[in-house]
Design a protein around this motif. Structure first.
Motif: not given
Ligand code: HEM
Ligand SMILES: Nc1ncnc2c1ncn2[C@@H]1O[C@H](COP(=O)(O)OP(=O)(O)OP(=O)(O)O)[C@@H](O)[C@H]1O
Ligand SMILES: Nc1ncnc2c1ncn2[C@@H]1O[C@H](COP(=O)(O)OP(=O)(O)OP(=O)(O)O)[C@@H](O)[C@H]1O
Ligand SMILES: [Mg+2]
Ligand SMILES: [Mg+2]
Lengths: 226, 225, 234, 226, 234
Positions: E39-40, E190, E207
């Motif tokens: 993810x971002x 992405x 994360x």
């Protein structure tokens, strides 16, 4: 009323953003200090003759330091394309100009008011003897610098060489006004009153401020929309 | 533990300083300068501790670059920040002194000027830190800058030897210096007290810096959804 | 003409002598979602910026509900998301939204700001400075900013670029809500799949000219490259 | 040899890119002119005393104008993340420093050499009487400015307020060296020889150049890799 | 360990005290293509920059063919495409490539430059300044720059972002050729579809931690969101 409220919203935003980081004002003040130092080396300030030119010196420092604040004014809108959002909002260009102009004015004046006592100490000048007239010159000169600077800041914001173009364009336009401010400051800092012939410089300052402010108010919309 | 060390240092500084103030006030006036000469008891220790601080900052910076340990970075900031305050004390006391002795607040002689530049340099250090957001980069660049900034410190020290200055020539630690012994004793005690104060303040600042880093860390962890 | 939400009539745009847009004419009735596609440098961004009133066309005119995009009243009806997120790094999320709410003279700036923080899932970090936000959070805030004043025309330039799946989902949901509420949407994109799911109409721009304009068909959803291979230059 | 060739490749690239647009050098020269003008208003240049301070004036102008070139030096690498490509290439930091430093040196010296005659005319100074010693001062001073400026340009390149931070950080470090250059230039421009006590300033210039260059060579790798 | 092309051993990266990467360990044998997804703000860019030697890990080490990425000889074996195109606007396409050929000390800079101009279809505009190039042409030049010195490890950060279909095709072709020639590729993205077509392995970062590492399966090609829904945090 509405107009004024929008001006205040813009001013408040700029001042708040600046107060968060304090970067422009700190840097501007430090720069003023450094230029003061640099100039004091170039022109030995202990000599009597140099003290006569203190008015000129003061405004050189103010102009250089002020340009930094002005440069930041619209550059602040660049990082996330914030300028687009500002233009998109139903705010007239004149309100934007006044809002940003006021914020710049406050910041530059703050830098000047801190730099002035420092200058007094370094150059051994008792500058407080004509306090209020000097303040008037400061306010008039600073507003002239701010009004031109704010428009030109908008003009140059998308140029690659922004940091250079701004002073390059602003200084020559400013020169007549600076000349007046320098002459008046030199007199007032030396404790003399402004009388007779010299009052013409005050008129010049007033005239400049009025002309540039009205020009800026009219032209801002055009500048912003390119 | 740290807390106690800091408190002890502060207490010791106070114990040294307070009685000494009395001793100083009882000393006879200096021949030519009178009362104002007493300012030397603060002027010189402030300058000396600030200079030692610069040296510590230099060492900490080099160590940071070599080890990338953030402890050294925190030390460098703490020492520089406190040093800046002490250098300011030196400048202000010197300025007051100058006003009394020379009749002006400021003169552009080599010692005064180089001390002022030194102050501006280390102020630049703090401004640079403020401008950099990424902590590793901030620490690295600040360390590099600190190394460059240190080039001015020897100039401050040697300026009175290299140039003919208005500022007095050395009176301590030199053969030409003439200083009555009881003055010397009081002076050394003051020096010690100011050093202790400096060290204690640095340690307090160091703790703040570490707490700040912890807060930063927690906030970032919260924000990383 | 009169009842189109967006009306582009013979728009040309010149960069120097180079015509970035040539005689673009199309209309979008209210409540439709138009996907603006085309190769790199086709002129999508240029067109969207003209519709949003950021730049003026060289010839022709763009109209939003029959008015100039630059009219003050029209500006309140437009929401724009460009390449940048257009919020201030030094202000907090709440401060940013409050600022724009005030600039748009909403009756209750504070409430509008809080409501949109909630709708984009940002209320937990409302006092965090944008500077510290991750890319996904930033994009959400940009969405909140664009929707804050209840615009009825949305102009989005590559809104899905570099977003992760979750951020894409948030954006798609907000867009669906807006469409359901009668908003008109025009969005440019290279990510045809995401776009085709939402779009009701498609415009293909080819070197500044409209090469195709029509309803989105099932064909396009199943094979997003179809328009290109059919109408794009070879 | 290899090292030198890489230095030359970097220098050639910077100079070629600059020659294509000429933006930094034009702007720098224009800025020098404007500052020269501004200063001439502040300090009436016809007076005898002002001519004494011409050395200081000259270096103020050079420093300000030079900073623009230096600012551009690493900013030039920003637009397309070119700095990444440069760092990725198998070129040591020292070679990059020297390459960019040389290019800056050439550009700044060019600006100075054009500004010098203009200065001579504006301020009515016959500056050619001690031509070669003056050139030596120019070269030494400019190299000092360039070597610090190049490193600091790399330090500040990612700072939002780059255009302010660079002069802010560079000037104070430079001041002791500038002092020497100013003193020497004042003498030489006035047509006097440098003798006796004053030669210490030459030593100071040399000393500074050597210290700064070696520090820069050592620290450049650290700066580039953060 | 020794024969892995890319070896990441217990890499941590701290921004201040915040760990952007936590104990990342993986290896890529030569000739494989690894898709790096997440993810971002997951840490993809950070990881790629460490592998490329642009920043140093806080703990642990990254190795390219068993060497430090910062070694001069190792740097020649790495090709990198980041978010920017990393070529100079003021130089022409040929000058740019010649510059990098010289910096990499290739034996025949001129020939290498011309060869890659040809392979990316740019020889027609080789004397045009990059400033005047369209986005697609720029990206091609970036590809030429990254491949110029014949690297054996390619690190690509979101290479497909904002590219049109044709530019994507050029990049995919060059990448296929490189893989066929035994190069190792790591790319973050992405745009899962485009990536999954090429990838042989997949790493999902969550994360700053590796949440999944394995071969690409057919499942992932047919449903690119699969990895996320299976291993991503909910
Ligand atoms: C703002 C003005 C002044 C500044 C920045 C300044 C700075 C300094 C510094 C940096 C030192 C060095 C301390 C050391 O060597 O460890 C020093 C020492 C000293 N200063 Fe000042 N000073 C100033 C004004 C004065 C004045 C006006 C006087 C007296 C007329 C004075 C008298 C002394 C003396 C006697 C010493 C001790 C010298 C030695 O033993 O090295 N200073 N000052
Ligand atoms: N400021 C400008 N000055 C000169 N030419 C420009 C400018 N902006 C855009 N162009 C040119 O106009 C054309 C259209 O550009 P535009 O940015 O609208 O394309 P786009 O369709 O948005 O492409 P992309 O998919 O790459 O974003 C391009 O050929 C571009 O080179
Ligand atoms: N320079 C920096 N200073 C501080 N934190 C940073 C910096 N760069 C990245 N980060 C943080 O590190 C984390 C990882 O960032 P990174 O750019 O590697 O993510 P990414 O996976 O590339 O995300 P994206 O898909 O948005 O590109 C993020 O939480 C980000 O906020
Ligand atoms: Mg576009
Ligand atoms: Mg990334």
């Amino acid at each position: 009323m509405r107009f004024l409220r929008q001006v205040m919203v813009v001013t408040a935003k700029d001042l708040r953003a600046e107060m968060r980081t304090k970067e422009a004002i700190n840097a501007s003040f430090a720069f003023a200090l450094v230029v003061l130092l640099l100039l004091s080396f170039a022109f030995d300030p202990t000599e009597e003759t140099t003290r006569d030119i203190s008015g000129g010196l003061l405004w050189i420092v103010f102009t250089f330091a002020g340009t930094l604040v002005l440069n930041r004014s619209f550059a602040r809108e660049l990082p996330n394309d914030c300028l687009d959002a500002l233009i998109a909002a139903p705010v007239p260009g004149a309100a934007l100009f006044l809002g940003k102009g006021l914020a710049n004015f406050v910041l530059i004046l703050a830098v000047e008011l801190v730099a002035l006592p420092v200058f007094g100490i370094f150059y051994n000048v008792r500058w407080t003897r004509q306090f209020w007239p000097l303040m008037l010159v400061l306010v008039l000169g600073t507003w002239g610098l701010t009004s031109i600077g704010t428009v030109f800041s908008a003009l140059t914001v998308n140029i690659r060489l922004r940091e250079v173009m701004l002073p390059l364009l602003v200084y020559p336009v400013l020169i007549p006004m600076l000349l007046g401010a320098m002459r008046l400051s030199a007199l007032l800092v030396a404790g003399q009153e402004v009388t007779g012939d010299e009052t013409v410089w005050f008129k010049l300052l007033f005239g400049f401020d009025i002309i540039f402010t009205s020009l800026s108010l009219v032209l801002m919309d055009t500048v912003l929309l390119g | 533990m740290r807390q106690k060390v800091i408190l002890a240092m502060l207490a010791l500084a106070a114990v040294l300083l307070l009685p000494n103030l009395y001793v100083i006030s009882m000393l006879p006036d200096e021949m030519r300068q009178g009362q104002i000469f007493r300012i030397i008891f603060f002027h010189v220790p402030a300058a000396a501790s600030a200079m030692i601080g610069s040296a510590v900052a230099l060492v900490a910076s080099v160590l940071f670059l070599l080890t990338k340990n953030f402890r050294y970075d925190a030390l460098a900031v703490a020492v520089t920040e406190v040093g800046l305050a002490f250098l300011a004390v030196n400048l202000v006391t010197g300025s007051i002194w100058a006003r009394v002795i020379w009749g002006v607040w400021w003169a552009w002689d080599a010692r005064l000027t180089s001390a002022l530049i030194c102050w501006v340099l280390y102020a630049g250090y703090l401004i640079l830190r403020q401008a950099l957001e990424e902590p590793t980069q901030r620490a690295t660049f600040a360390a590099v800058y600190s190394i460059f900034a240190f080039t001015d410190v020897p100039i401050v020290y040697f300026s009175i030897r290299w140039w003919r200055t208005l500022h007095p020539q050395p009176v301590f630690f030199s053969k030409t210096g003439s200083f009555p012994p009881d003055w010397g004793r009081a002076f050394m005690i003051n020096m010690l007290a100011v050093f202790l104060l400096y060290a204690a303040l640095t340690m307090i600042r160091l703790r703040q810096e570490e707490t700040q880093r912890e807060i930063d860390y927690l906030r970032r962890t919260v924000h990383a959804i | 003409m009169s009842d189109a939400a967006v009306d582009c009539a013979g728009v040309w745009k010149f960069y120097g002598d180079y015509p970035a847009l040539r005689n673009i004419t199309f209309q979008v009735p209210p409540g439709r979602c138009l996907a603006l596609i085309g190769r790199n440098g086709a002129g999508k961004t240029t067109l969207l910026r003209i519709l949003a009133g950021f730049s003026k066309p060289g010839k022709g005119q763009a109209r939003i509900f029959g008015h100039e995009p630059r009219d003050t009243e029209t500006r309140r009806r437009i929401g724009f998301i460009g390449h940048g997120i257009a919020v201030y790094d030094e202000l907090s999320a709440l401060e940013n939204l409050r600022l724009f709410a005030r600039l748009y003279r909403l009756p209750e700036p504070e409430r509008a700001a809080r409501e949109w923080l909630e709708r984009t899932g940002l209320e937990r970090v409302r006092d965090g400075l944008v500077r510290e936000f991750s890319r996904g959070m930033r994009q959400r805030l940009a969405v909140a900013r664009a929707f804050l004043h209840g615009p009825s025309v949305l102009l989005l330039d590559e809104p899905f670029t570099a977003l992760d799946d979750r951020a894409v989902a948030v954006l798609q949901r907000v867009l669906r809500d807006a469409l359901a509420a009668g908003c008109t949407v025009i969005m440019s994109t290279h990510q045809l799949r995401e776009a085709m799911e939402l779009a009701t109409d498609v415009v293909l721009i080819n070197r500044g000219r409209i090469a195709f304009h029509g309803e989105r068909t099932e064909e396009m959803v199943s094979d997003p490259g179809w328009v290109y291979s059919r109408y794009g230059e070879s």
